[in-house]
Design a protein around this motif. Structure first.
Motif, PDB file in Angstrom:
ATOM      1  N   HIS A 278       0.826  -1.216   0.000  1.00 47.31           N
ATOM      2  CA  HIS A 278       0.000   0.000   0.000  1.00 47.31           C
ATOM      3  C   HIS A 278       0.856   1.261   0.000  1.00 47.31           C
ATOM      4  CE1 HIS A 278      -3.007   2.959   0.969  1.00 47.31           C
ATOM      5  NE2 HIS A 278      -2.430   3.218   2.121  1.00 47.31           N
ATOM      6  N   LEU A 279       1.830   1.325   0.908  1.00 41.15           N
ATOM      7  CA  LEU A 279       2.584   2.564   1.105  1.00 41.15           C
ATOM      8  C   LEU A 279       3.680   2.772   0.056  1.00 41.15           C
ATOM      9  CD1 LEU A 279       2.884   2.419   4.995  1.00 41.15           C
ATOM     10  CD2 LEU A 279       1.536   4.070   3.667  1.00 41.15           C
ATOM     11  N   LEU A 280       4.267   1.691  -0.433  1.00 42.07           N
ATOM     12  CA  LEU A 280       5.399   1.822  -1.364  1.00 42.07           C
ATOM     13  C   LEU A 280       5.033   1.511  -2.808  1.00 42.07           C
ATOM     14  CD1 LEU A 280       8.272   0.190   0.735  1.00 42.07           C
ATOM     15  CD2 LEU A 280       7.565   2.595   0.654  1.00 42.07           C
ATOM     16  N   HIS A 281       3.945   0.732  -3.010  1.00 37.26           N
ATOM     17  CA  HIS A 281       3.599   0.308  -4.367  1.00 37.26           C
ATOM     18  C   HIS A 281       2.190   0.755  -4.776  1.00 37.26           C
ATOM     19  CE1 HIS A 281       7.237  -2.166  -4.590  1.00 37.26           C
ATOM     20  NE2 HIS A 281       6.933  -2.624  -3.381  1.00 37.26           N
ATOM     21  N   SER A 282       1.593   1.618  -3.985  1.00 37.45           N
ATOM     22  CA  SER A 282       0.326   2.279  -4.339  1.00 37.45           C
ATOM     23  C   SER A 282      -0.839   1.319  -4.534  1.00 37.45           C
ATOM     24  CB  SER A 282       0.511   3.127  -5.620  1.00 37.45           C
ATOM     25  OG  SER A 282       1.531   4.082  -5.441  1.00 37.45           O
ATOM     26  N   CYS A 283      -0.859   0.210  -3.815  1.00 40.29           N
ATOM     27  CA  CYS A 283      -2.022  -0.673  -3.833  1.00 40.29           C
ATOM     28  C   CYS A 283      -3.099  -0.082  -2.918  1.00 40.29           C
ATOM     29  CB  CYS A 283      -1.652  -2.075  -3.363  1.00 40.29           C
ATOM     30  SG  CYS A 283      -0.589  -2.967  -4.510  1.00 40.29           S
ATOM     31  N   GLN A 284      -4.280   0.122  -3.437  1.00 31.08           N
ATOM     32  CA  GLN A 284      -5.359   0.747  -2.685  1.00 31.08           C
ATOM     33  C   GLN A 284      -6.366  -0.317  -2.252  1.00 31.08           C
ATOM     34  OE1 GLN A 284      -4.951   3.970  -1.943  1.00 31.08           O
ATOM     35  NE2 GLN A 284      -3.082   3.847  -3.190  1.00 31.08           N
ATOM     36  N   TYR A 285      -6.700  -0.320  -0.957  1.00 28.59           N
ATOM     37  CA  TYR A 285      -7.618  -1.302  -0.403  1.00 28.59           C
ATOM     38  C   TYR A 285      -8.910  -0.620   0.047  1.00 28.59           C
ATOM     39  CZ  TYR A 285      -2.959  -3.427   0.309  1.00 28.59           C
ATOM     40  OH  TYR A 285      -1.665  -3.870   0.156  1.00 28.59           O
ATOM     41  N   ALA A 286     -10.000  -1.386  -0.001  1.00 28.50           N
ATOM     42  CA  ALA A 286     -11.262  -0.889   0.550  1.00 28.50           C
ATOM     43  C   ALA A 286     -11.230  -0.939   2.066  1.00 28.50           C
ATOM     44  CB  ALA A 286     -12.426  -1.716   0.019  1.00 28.50           C
ATOM     45  N   SER A 287     -10.587  -1.960   2.624  1.00 29.26           N
ATOM     46  CA  SER A 287     -10.385  -2.092   4.067  1.00 29.26           C
ATOM     47  C   SER A 287      -9.220  -3.041   4.280  1.00 29.26           C
ATOM     48  CB  SER A 287     -11.641  -2.620   4.770  1.00 29.26           C
ATOM     49  OG  SER A 287     -11.876  -3.984   4.446  1.00 29.26           O
ATOM     50  N   LEU A 288      -8.676  -3.024   5.500  1.00 30.80           N
ATOM     51  CA  LEU A 288      -7.534  -3.869   5.831  1.00 30.80           C
ATOM     52  C   LEU A 288      -7.762  -4.482   7.206  1.00 30.80           C
ATOM     53  CD1 LEU A 288      -4.650  -4.878   5.136  1.00 30.80           C
ATOM     54  CD2 LEU A 288      -3.761  -2.782   6.198  1.00 30.80           C
ATOM     55  N   CYS A 289      -7.700  -5.813   7.277  1.00 30.22           N
ATOM     56  CA  CYS A 289      -7.823  -6.532   8.543  1.00 30.22           C
ATOM     57  C   CYS A 289      -6.512  -7.250   8.811  1.00 30.22           C
ATOM     58  CB  CYS A 289      -8.987  -7.521   8.483  1.00 30.22           C
ATOM     59  SG  CYS A 289      -9.254  -8.417  10.034  1.00 30.22           S
TER      60      CYS A 289
ATOM     61  N   SER B 243      14.856 -10.786   9.677  1.00 28.91           N
ATOM     62  CA  SER B 243      15.042  -9.432   9.154  1.00 28.91           C
ATOM     63  C   SER B 243      13.734  -8.962   8.560  1.00 28.91           C
ATOM     64  CB  SER B 243      16.135  -9.428   8.082  1.00 28.91           C
ATOM     65  OG  SER B 243      16.306  -8.143   7.538  1.00 28.91           O
ATOM     66  N   ARG B 244      13.155  -7.883   9.085  1.00 28.51           N
ATOM     67  CA  ARG B 244      11.748  -7.612   8.829  1.00 28.51           C
ATOM     68  C   ARG B 244      11.415  -6.515   7.827  1.00 28.51           C
ATOM     69  NH1 ARG B 244       8.869 -12.026  10.307  1.00 28.51           N
ATOM     70  NH2 ARG B 244       9.113 -12.526  12.489  1.00 28.51           N
ATOM     71  N   ASN B 245      12.363  -5.738   7.341  1.00 29.26           N
ATOM     72  CA  ASN B 245      12.087  -4.751   6.298  1.00 29.26           C
ATOM     73  C   ASN B 245      11.003  -3.742   6.693  1.00 29.26           C
ATOM     74  OD1 ASN B 245      12.584  -7.607   4.693  1.00 29.26           O
ATOM     75  ND2 ASN B 245      13.718  -5.914   3.786  1.00 29.26           N
ATOM     76  N   THR B 246      11.055  -3.253   7.926  1.00 30.55           N
ATOM     77  CA  THR B 246      10.035  -2.294   8.362  1.00 30.55           C
ATOM     78  C   THR B 246      10.478  -0.841   8.217  1.00 30.55           C
ATOM     79  OG1 THR B 246      10.852  -2.312  10.648  1.00 30.55           O
ATOM     80  CG2 THR B 246       9.140  -3.914  10.076  1.00 30.55           C
ATOM     81  N   ASP B 247      11.770  -0.598   8.091  1.00 29.35           N
ATOM     82  CA  ASP B 247      12.284   0.771   8.164  1.00 29.35           C
ATOM     83  C   ASP B 247      11.648   1.698   7.131  1.00 29.35           C
ATOM     84  OD1 ASP B 247      13.877  -0.148  10.161  1.00 29.35           O
ATOM     85  OD2 ASP B 247      15.735  -0.167   8.996  1.00 29.35           O
ATOM     86  N   ALA B 248      11.376   1.188   5.944  1.00 31.36           N
ATOM     87  CA  ALA B 248      10.872   2.041   4.861  1.00 31.36           C
ATOM     88  C   ALA B 248       9.427   2.467   5.063  1.00 31.36           C
ATOM     89  CB  ALA B 248      11.017   1.324   3.520  1.00 31.36           C
ATOM     90  N   VAL B 249       8.701   1.797   5.959  1.00 37.99           N
ATOM     91  CA  VAL B 249       7.261   2.073   6.059  1.00 37.99           C
ATOM     92  C   VAL B 249       6.762   2.410   7.458  1.00 37.99           C
ATOM     93  CG1 VAL B 249       6.573   0.767   4.021  1.00 37.99           C
ATOM     94  CG2 VAL B 249       6.823  -0.427   6.209  1.00 37.99           C
ATOM     95  N   GLU B 250       7.477   1.986   8.485  1.00 39.89           N
ATOM     96  CA  GLU B 250       6.917   2.121   9.843  1.00 39.89           C
ATOM     97  C   GLU B 250       6.624   3.566  10.199  1.00 39.89           C
ATOM     98  OE1 GLU B 250       7.842   0.287  14.275  1.00 39.89           O
ATOM     99  OE2 GLU B 250       8.806  -0.600  12.516  1.00 39.89           O
ATOM    100  N   SER B 251       7.429   4.487   9.728  1.00 42.25           N
ATOM    101  CA  SER B 251       7.209   5.907  10.037  1.00 42.25           C
ATOM    102  C   SER B 251       5.988   6.470   9.311  1.00 42.25           C
ATOM    103  CB  SER B 251       8.446   6.726   9.665  1.00 42.25           C
ATOM    104  OG  SER B 251       8.684   6.668   8.264  1.00 42.25           O
ATOM    105  N   ARG B 252       5.449   5.724   8.342  1.00 43.37           N
ATOM    106  CA  ARG B 252       4.309   6.200   7.552  1.00 43.37           C
ATOM    107  C   ARG B 252       2.994   5.520   7.935  1.00 43.37           C
ATOM    108  NH1 ARG B 252       5.465   5.856   1.341  1.00 43.37           N
ATOM    109  NH2 ARG B 252       3.396   6.850   1.396  1.00 43.37           N
ATOM    110  N   TYR B 253       3.012   4.710   8.972  1.00 48.59           N
ATOM    111  CA  TYR B 253       1.808   3.957   9.326  1.00 48.59           C
ATOM    112  C   TYR B 253       0.608   4.855   9.618  1.00 48.59           C
ATOM    113  CZ  TYR B 253       4.179  -0.600   9.591  1.00 48.59           C
ATOM    114  OH  TYR B 253       4.836  -1.764   9.305  1.00 48.59           O
ATOM    115  N   GLY B 254       0.864   6.048  10.101  1.00 50.23           N
ATOM    116  CA  GLY B 254      -0.240   6.952  10.420  1.00 50.23           C
ATOM    117  C   GLY B 254      -1.112   7.294   9.218  1.00 50.23           C
ATOM    118  N   GLU B 255      -0.559   7.145   8.007  1.00 50.74           N
ATOM    119  CA  GLU B 255      -1.327   7.448   6.794  1.00 50.74           C
ATOM    120  C   GLU B 255      -2.404   6.398   6.511  1.00 50.74           C
ATOM    121  OE1 GLU B 255       1.333   7.810   3.471  1.00 50.74           O
ATOM    122  OE2 GLU B 255       2.915   8.703   4.708  1.00 50.74           O
TER     123      GLU B 255
END
Length: 310
Positions: free
Chosen positions: A138-149, A229-241
């Motif tokens: 969603h955050l890096l590849h622009s996939c848009q969801y109706a909802s996320l569970c 190794s979890r690859n969170t650095d690129a997105v964790e700061s953007r979770y608020g979006e």
């Protein structure tokens, strides 16, 4: 609609993808009326799409449900390194499934399905490392969801299981284990994810993809290296979006020994999630421990998200 028996969802479709270093083939299938709202289930590690089959069958009455196996899991083969791509000198990097790559492939697969949906967006349900995959998509590849569970997901640090670290430090030793020893470690690892003792048929279903494949042992070692190794650095700061763009629900097993339930509340705050449901007497494999309650939670959530009522 892909073919499916009364008790299964056949992964009869293939999706091929290639980036600069690897090629991938993803096995997938769908069930339900293509005119119905789309729902995509994403599995984590070391599982496969099999964990979602009962929910896919039940929800297919009102939704068009998609299942798939991540690269190297279930029916999907390991990614293949392209010719002239240099091998890594680091053994862990050679084995690492790399969640960043898996997220990229998922995003490409998701966008290929979007062509069938027109202006509709899909509802996405994710477990374990699929949480991070879907958030990256969603955050890096622009996939848009109706909802996320998000169900007992890997998405926010710190992480840690001693087995991940041990395997990452000695991957070659684990690849050389005798088959009986490997199956014992695999079964013990799976058992730790559940609150209740798993029935034999459930344990056999969860083990089967790793035992029937020729590359099962190396594939399992590979996903444990990746899990370190979890690859969170690129997105964790953007979770608020995320919660600003779609409704987000978090479901957690109260007795999850892999990712403690306190993580659900931290993730709720980080994502601006709409609601959190904690399921008692359930571990990380909440779908096996409390399948009926999880099904009820999913049914209500998706009914409201898709149709505006329960």
């Amino acid at each position: 609609m892909t073919a499916a028996s009364q008790h299964d969802v056949a992964l009869t479709q293939s999706f091929d993808y290639q980036n600069a270093t690897h090629s991938f083939t993803i096995k997938w299938g769908s069930i339900g009326d293509p005119a119905s709202p789309p729902v995509v289930f994403v599995h984590g590690t070391p599982w496969s799409s099999r964990v979602w089959v009962p929910y896919a069958l039940a929800l297919s009455r009102k939704f068009h449900v998609y299942l798939f196996d991540n690269p190297g899991f279930g029916d999907s083969p390991l990614e293949r390194k392209l010719p002239n791509t240099p091998d890594s000198a680091d053994e862990v990097t050679r084995l690492d499934a790399d969640l960043a790559r898996q997220s990229e492939v998922f995003a490409a697969l998701f966008k290929s399905w979007q062509k069938e949906w027109g202006n509709r967006a899909a509802h996405v349900v994710a477990h374990d490392h699929a949480g991070l995959m879907t958030l990256r998509a969603h955050l890096l590849h622009s996939c848009q969801y109706a909802s996320l569970c998000l169900i007992d997901v890997v998405a926010i640090g710190p992480f840690g299981q001693s087995l991940f670290k041990l395997v990452a430090e000695n991957p070659g030793h684990f690849e050389q284990l005798p088959d009986m020893a490997f199956e014992g470690i695999l079964e013990s690892y799976i058992r730790q994810a559940a609150f209740y003792n798993l029935p034999k048929e459930t344990m056999d279903m969860l083990k089967a993809p790793w035992l029937r494949r020729e590359d099962g042992k190396s594939g399992f070692v590979r996903q444990l290296c990746q899990a370190n190794s979890r690859n969170t650095d690129a997105v964790e700061s953007r979770y608020g979006e995320v919660g600003q763009k779609m409704p987000v629900k978090i479901i957690w097993g109260a007795q999850d020994d892999w990712i403690p339930v306190e993580t659900a509340w931290r993730l709720e705050k980080a994502l601006n999630a709409k609601e959190v449901s904690v399921i008692a007497n359930a571990g990380h494999l909440v779908m096996c421990d409390q399948g009926a309650q999880l099904g009820t939670e999913l049914g209500i959530w998706l009914a409201i998200a898709a149709f505006g009522s329960s």
